[in-house]
Motif scaffolding. Structure first.
Motif, short mmCIF file in Angstrom:
data_model
loop_
_atom_site.label_atom_id
_atom_site.label_comp_id
_atom_site.label_asym_id
_atom_site.label_seq_id
_atom_site.Cartn_x
_atom_site.Cartn_y
_atom_site.Cartn_z
N ALA A 94 0.81 -1.22 0.00
CA ALA A 94 0.00 0.00 0.00
C ALA A 94 0.85 1.27 0.00
O ALA A 94 0.39 2.31 -0.47
CB ALA A 94 -0.94 0.01 1.20
N ILE A 95 2.08 1.20 0.50
CA ILE A 95 2.94 2.39 0.49
C ILE A 95 3.96 2.32 -0.64
O ILE A 95 4.91 3.08 -0.68
CB ILE A 95 3.66 2.57 1.85
N SER A 96 3.73 1.40 -1.58
CA SER A 96 4.64 1.23 -2.72
C SER A 96 4.06 1.88 -3.97
O SER A 96 2.84 1.93 -4.15
CB SER A 96 4.90 -0.26 -2.98
N ASP A 97 4.94 2.35 -4.83
CA ASP A 97 4.51 2.86 -6.13
C ASP A 97 4.33 1.73 -7.13
O ASP A 97 3.47 1.78 -8.01
CB ASP A 97 5.55 3.86 -6.66
N TYR A 98 5.17 0.71 -7.00
CA TYR A 98 5.11 -0.44 -7.91
C TYR A 98 5.30 -1.72 -7.11
O TYR A 98 5.99 -1.73 -6.08
CB TYR A 98 6.23 -0.39 -8.97
N VAL A 99 4.71 -2.80 -7.60
CA VAL A 99 4.97 -4.14 -7.09
C VAL A 99 5.60 -4.93 -8.25
O VAL A 99 5.27 -4.71 -9.41
CB VAL A 99 3.66 -4.82 -6.63
N CYS A 100 6.52 -5.82 -7.92
CA CYS A 100 7.12 -6.65 -8.96
C CYS A 100 7.19 -8.09 -8.48
O CYS A 100 7.00 -8.38 -7.30
CB CYS A 100 8.53 -6.15 -9.31
N THR A 101 7.48 -9.00 -9.40
CA THR A 101 7.75 -10.39 -9.05
C THR A 101 9.17 -10.72 -9.49
O THR A 101 9.84 -9.91 -10.12
CB THR A 101 6.77 -11.35 -9.76
N SER A 102 9.62 -11.91 -9.18
CA SER A 102 10.95 -12.31 -9.62
C SER A 102 11.00 -12.41 -11.13
O SER A 102 12.07 -12.30 -11.74
CB SER A 102 11.34 -13.65 -8.98
N ARG A 103 9.84 -12.60 -11.75
CA ARG A 103 9.79 -12.73 -13.21
C ARG A 103 9.94 -11.39 -13.91
O ARG A 103 10.49 -11.31 -15.01
CB ARG A 103 8.46 -13.38 -13.61
N ASN A 104 9.43 -10.32 -13.31
CA ASN A 104 9.43 -9.04 -14.03
C ASN A 104 10.14 -7.92 -13.26
O ASN A 104 9.97 -6.74 -13.57
CB ASN A 104 7.99 -8.61 -14.35
N ALA A 105 10.97 -8.27 -12.27
CA ALA A 105 11.62 -7.27 -11.42
C ALA A 105 12.47 -6.30 -12.25
O ALA A 105 12.41 -5.07 -12.04
CB ALA A 105 12.48 -7.95 -10.36
N ALA A 106 13.25 -6.81 -13.18
CA ALA A 106 14.12 -5.94 -13.98
C ALA A 106 13.29 -5.00 -14.85
O ALA A 106 13.62 -3.81 -14.99
CB ALA A 106 15.06 -6.78 -14.85
N GLN A 107 12.20 -5.50 -15.43
CA GLN A 107 11.35 -4.67 -16.29
C GLN A 107 10.65 -3.57 -15.48
O GLN A 107 10.56 -2.42 -15.92
CB GLN A 107 10.30 -5.53 -17.01
N VAL A 108 10.16 -3.93 -14.29
CA VAL A 108 9.48 -2.94 -13.44
C VAL A 108 10.47 -1.89 -12.98
O VAL A 108 10.18 -0.69 -12.98
CB VAL A 108 8.79 -3.63 -12.24
N LEU A 109 11.66 -2.31 -12.58
CA LEU A 109 12.70 -1.37 -12.15
C LEU A 109 13.05 -0.43 -13.30
O LEU A 109 13.14 0.80 -13.10
CB LEU A 109 13.94 -2.13 -11.69
N GLN A 110 13.22 -0.97 -14.50
CA GLN A 110 13.56 -0.14 -15.65
C GLN A 110 12.45 0.86 -15.95
O GLN A 110 12.69 2.04 -16.19
CB GLN A 110 13.80 -1.03 -16.87
N HIS A 111 11.20 0.38 -15.91
CA HIS A 111 10.05 1.24 -16.19
C HIS A 111 9.96 2.37 -15.15
O HIS A 111 9.74 3.53 -15.51
CB HIS A 111 8.77 0.42 -16.19
N ALA A 112 10.13 2.02 -13.89
CA ALA A 112 10.05 3.03 -12.82
C ALA A 112 11.15 4.08 -12.99
O ALA A 112 10.90 5.28 -12.83
CB ALA A 112 10.17 2.35 -11.46
N ALA A 113 12.36 3.63 -13.32
CA ALA A 113 13.47 4.56 -13.49
C ALA A 113 13.26 5.47 -14.70
O ALA A 113 13.53 6.67 -14.65
CB ALA A 113 14.78 3.78 -13.64
N ASP A 114 12.74 4.90 -15.79
CA ASP A 114 12.50 5.69 -17.00
C ASP A 114 11.35 6.68 -16.81
O ASP A 114 11.37 7.79 -17.34
CB ASP A 114 12.19 4.76 -18.19
N THR A 115 10.34 6.25 -16.05
CA THR A 115 9.16 7.09 -15.83
C THR A 115 9.45 8.22 -14.84
O THR A 115 8.81 9.28 -14.89
CB THR A 115 7.99 6.23 -15.32
N HIS A 116 10.40 7.99 -13.95
CA HIS A 116 10.73 8.99 -12.93
C HIS A 116 12.23 9.31 -13.01
O HIS A 116 12.99 8.95 -12.10
CB HIS A 116 10.38 8.45 -11.53
N PRO A 117 12.66 9.96 -14.07
CA PRO A 117 14.10 10.22 -14.26
C PRO A 117 14.70 11.01 -13.10
O PRO A 117 14.12 11.97 -12.61
CB PRO A 117 14.15 11.02 -15.57
N GLY A 118 15.86 10.54 -12.66
CA GLY A 118 16.59 11.24 -11.62
C GLY A 118 16.17 10.94 -10.20
O GLY A 118 16.87 11.28 -9.26
#
Length: 291
Positions: A94-118
């Motif tokens: 509930a206090i997270s912006d994103y949830v990920c699984t072991s299957r998509n952790a890298a994709q979610v991390l990349q998306h979050a970083a690209d969507t929120h630069p810096g």
């Protein structure tokens, strides 16, 4: 346990089961797993269905989470992004912006970083999964703070266990869950060509199944909770699967038994309840994951 896998309508990893529950119109879900999985199911189905579990198993990874530490980090980094692993409690989601699984952790991390630069990113709670996700993305490691949590079962699977397994099965493919204690070092060695395990693959449990079916290899060493071996052997019977360690057993997951499931179906023993305000926040993060 194998008998629970046999009676289940669906067997899968956290992401696969989340997607399956989301697609069902049933008014009841009986979830045989650890407690956070039941909470995730309840968060997804909301008021349209009741969720029951045969027991109330905890999880060492979830228990490593200190919400006060997260609040303190957010106070120091007010514009930051929080990514939590699906293997967390509903309050953390509930206090997270994103949830990920072991299957998509890298994709979610990349998306979050690209969507929120810096912006700084907190990845929690599994430090091994977080390290692998960073390595499999182009996100600058300095932007990511890793919470110091780990699954006690996977943390015990270190390089010594791998070496012993490969001494016994030198021609096997290695299927390694990114939660494992050696995952970061093994991934780095594999990437630079210095690993003795050149056929090493860092996969979620669901991806292990897909790899085993499609690989030309006939033998595999599996680094994850031992219950996965039953599923692999059942669904890919023409191939051979060895555990990295027979000690890789989750006593929490094994609290769910066939007898307890029967009692739950007869007596509605343990219903999963997630408070509406927590559920609303967790739903938003889970929906981003499913999307």
């Amino acid at each position: 346990y194998p008998e629970l896998q046999e009676v289940a309508q669906e067997v899968g990893d956290s992401l696969g089961l989340s997607q399956y529950v989301a697609e069902q119109a049933t008014e009841r879900v009986d979830f045989c797993g650890v407690w956070f999985m039941g909470e995730t199911a309840k968060t997804i189905v909301g008021d349209r269905a009741k969720v029951y579990m045969p027991d109330k198993p905890g999880c060492s990874l979830v228990e490593s989470i200190d919400h006060e530490r997260i609040k303190g980090w957010l106070a120091r980094n007010p514009d930051a992004v929080v990514i939590s692993y699906v293997n967390t409690d509903a309050k953390t989601k509930a206090i997270s912006d994103y949830v990920c699984t072991s299957r998509n952790a890298a994709q979610v991390l990349q998306h979050a970083a690209d969507t929120h630069p810096g912006k700084r990113i907190l990845f929690l709670p599994d430090k091994y999964l977080g390290s692998v996700a960073i390595a499999q993305s182009t996100v600058e490691p300095d932007r990511v703070d890793l919470y110091d949590g780990a699954c006690h079962v996977h943390a015990k699977i270190g390089e010594d266990a791998l070496e012993k397994a490969f001494d016994r099965h030198p021609d096997a493919d290695l299927l390694l869950h990114p939660e494992c204690g050696c995952s970061t070092a093994c991934l780095a060695k594999t990437a630079n060509g210095s690993s003795p395990y050149q056929n090493a693959y860092f996969l979620s449990t669901e991806q292990m199944l897909h790899h085993a079916r499609s690989s030309s290899a006939s033998e595999f060493v599996v680094g994850t909770e031992a219950g996965m071996l039953y599923r692999l052997r059942k669904l890919v019977p023409e191939k051979i699967f060895h555990p990295v360690s027979y000690e890789a057993m989750c006593e929490y997951m094994k609290m769910c038994t066939l007898e307890k499931l029967r009692d739950s179906l007869e007596h509605d023993r343990i219903e999963v309840i997630v408070e509406p305000d927590v559920r609303e926040g967790a739903q938003a993060a889970i929906q981003r994951m499913l999307t």
